[in-house]
Enzyme design. Structure first.
Site, PDB file in Angstrom:
ATOM      1  N   HIS A 187      42.083  44.854  16.484  1.00  0.00           N
ATOM      2  CA  HIS A 187      41.519  43.726  15.363  1.00  0.00           C
ATOM      3  C   HIS A 187      42.234  44.247  14.236  1.00  0.00           C
ATOM      4  CE1 HIS A 187      38.254  41.822  13.020  1.00  0.00           C
ATOM      5  NE2 HIS A 187      38.716  41.027  13.715  1.00  0.00           N
ATOM      6  N   ARG A 188      43.218  43.088  13.673  1.00  0.00           N
ATOM      7  CA  ARG A 188      43.983  43.487  12.465  1.00  0.00           C
ATOM      8  C   ARG A 188      44.577  44.795  12.443  1.00  0.00           C
ATOM      9  NH1 ARG A 188      39.045  41.218   8.453  1.00  0.00           N
ATOM     10  NH2 ARG A 188      37.995  39.965   9.810  1.00  0.00           N
TER      11      ARG A 188
ATOM     12  N   GLU B 240      46.501  42.636  17.185  1.00  0.00           N
ATOM     13  CA  GLU B 240      45.798  41.397  16.522  1.00  0.00           C
ATOM     14  C   GLU B 240      46.640  40.982  15.156  1.00  0.00           C
ATOM     15  OE1 GLU B 240      42.343  38.337  15.584  1.00  0.00           O
ATOM     16  OE2 GLU B 240      42.616  40.507  14.720  1.00  0.00           O
TER      17      GLU B 240
ATOM     18  N   ASP C  13      46.489  38.179  12.245  1.00  0.00           N
ATOM     19  CA  ASP C  13      46.123  36.859  11.608  1.00  0.00           C
ATOM     20  C   ASP C  13      47.261  36.193  10.773  1.00  0.00           C
ATOM     21  OD1 ASP C  13      43.656  36.857  12.663  1.00  0.00           O
ATOM     22  OD2 ASP C  13      43.074  38.371  11.131  1.00  0.00           O
TER      23      ASP C  13
ATOM     24  N   HIS D  44      44.434  38.246   6.812  1.00  0.00           N
ATOM     25  CA  HIS D  44      43.435  37.330   7.269  1.00  0.00           C
ATOM     26  C   HIS D  44      42.960  36.409   6.697  1.00  0.00           C
ATOM     27  CE1 HIS D  44      38.939  36.699   7.995  1.00  0.00           C
ATOM     28  NE2 HIS D  44      39.319  37.120   9.180  1.00  0.00           N
TER      29      HIS D  44
ATOM     30  N   GLU E 153      46.788  35.047  15.625  1.00  0.00           N
ATOM     31  CA  GLU E 153      45.775  34.021  15.396  1.00  0.00           C
ATOM     32  C   GLU E 153      46.481  32.815  14.354  1.00  0.00           C
ATOM     33  OE1 GLU E 153      41.397  32.912  13.553  1.00  0.00           O
ATOM     34  OE2 GLU E 153      41.847  35.042  14.209  1.00  0.00           O
TER      35      GLU E 153
ATOM     36  N   LYS F 138      45.474  31.042  11.768  1.00  0.00           N
ATOM     37  CA  LYS F 138      44.394  31.213  10.966  1.00  0.00           C
ATOM     38  C   LYS F 138      43.879  30.317  10.019  1.00  0.00           C
ATOM     39  CE  LYS F 138      41.027  34.193  10.003  1.00  0.00           C
ATOM     40  NZ  LYS F 138      40.038  34.437  10.969  1.00  0.00           N
TER      41      LYS F 138
ATOM     42  N   ASP G  37      37.934  47.464  15.945  1.00  0.00           N
ATOM     43  CA  ASP G  37      38.764  47.854  15.020  1.00  0.00           C
ATOM     44  C   ASP G  37      39.272  49.388  14.899  1.00  0.00           C
ATOM     45  OD1 ASP G  37      37.936  45.799  13.522  1.00  0.00           O
ATOM     46  OD2 ASP G  37      36.343  46.652  12.275  1.00  0.00           O
TER      47      ASP G  37
END
Length: 288
Positions: free
Chosen positions: A37-38, A64, A66, A79, A146, A148, A275
């Site tokens: 995640h990020r 991932e 964004d 993000h 993503e 975003k 994370d």
């Protein structure tokens, strides 16, 4: 029982279930996916090269990314629509040219917010472009991208598609898809599906109460999506199984601790946004 259920789901995904669009790309894999995640955002400033490097070293299934877009039309990894939280700048990403954005420090905030994890190297990090990420990692990682804020960025889908083509990332593989694209914005995903039907898409949802989708929702999703991403607090096993039996994978966000990872695994989901990617190293063994 868990293994039997996954066999049924895989058969359903391969067969297409009630899917009305033969161009939908199933993610027909029974592996429990770990999606960084990020990047490895528990250890390093989110959406920086060092966060992605740590995630890669942890052997995650996907990193991932964004996306936002600069004033001069460059896709960058961030993000928020504004730079305030994760840089030393202020204002909207769309108000910065790439050259201006590159002047911002993208790591110092992390050292200040998490002094126990502070590292001087983080203060050398800048906001990376999507193209820089592709150039750096190439085929060595899988990308979970993503769209975003597509409502404020004209041509965002076309720009992403062009970069994926440029770096030969739109292709069928025998293993996991090289790229998965996600968004909360249904119009953006359907537009992207028209551009690249060979790419699996994930429709994101954020349910304030118990997650629920109607028969008409599933019919609509089946025209463009390979799966859904849902907030973990809103789901139960019935919802997850219903989605899977409608031909959709289920990925849960955002996992903050090892207990949540194990709970997600027991719920029979297909993957988690996490994370700390090391939490996935000691998952329960498959039941016989």
């Amino acid at each position: 029982m868990r293994l039997l259920f996954f066999i049924l789901v895989i058969l359903c995904l391969v067969a297409g279930c009630d899917n009305q669009d033969g161009n939908i790309q199933p993610i027909a894999n029974d592996k429990f996916l770990i999606i960084a995640h990020r990047g490895a955002s528990a250890f390093a400033p989110e959406h920086t090269m060092i966060a992605y490097e740590i995630a890669h070293e942890a052997d995650v299934d996907y990193i991932e990314i964004d996306l936002q877009m600069t004033k001069d039309g460059v896709l960058v990894a961030m993000h928020d629509e504004k730079v305030d939280r994760t840089t030393n700048g202020t204002g909207f990403v769309k108000e910065y040219t790439l050259e201006e954005l590159k002047q911002l420090n993208a790591g110092k905030w992390f050292n200040e917010e998490y002094p126990g994890l502070a590292n001087r190297e983080f203060e050398q990090e800048e906001v990376p472009t999507l193209e820089e990420i592709f150039m750096h990692f190439g085929d060595d990682v899988n990308y979970y991208i993503e769209l975003k804020s597509p409502r404020i960025y004209k041509g965002m889908e076309e720009e992403l598609f062009a970069l994926l083509k440029k770096y030969d990332l739109i292709r069928e593989t025998q293993d996991l898809p090289k790229v998965i694209v996600e968004s909360f914005n249904e119009d953006s995903l359907t537009n992207f599906h028209a551009l690249g039907p060979a790419l699996p898409l994930i429709q994101l949802f954020s349910f304030k109460e118990k997650a629920t989708l109607s028969h008409s929702d599933y019919k609509r999703l089946q025209t463009y999506a390979s799966g859904i991403g849902v907030n973990i607090k809103s789901v139960d096993q019935d919802f997850i199984h219903d989605a899977q039996l409608n031909g959709l994978q289920v990925h849960l966000y955002s996992i903050k601790n090892e207990i949540d990872v194990k709970n997600a695994f027991r719920l029979d989901v297909n993957g988690v946004f996490i994370d700390n990617p090391t939490f996935g190293e000691h998952l329960p063994q498959e039941e016989s």
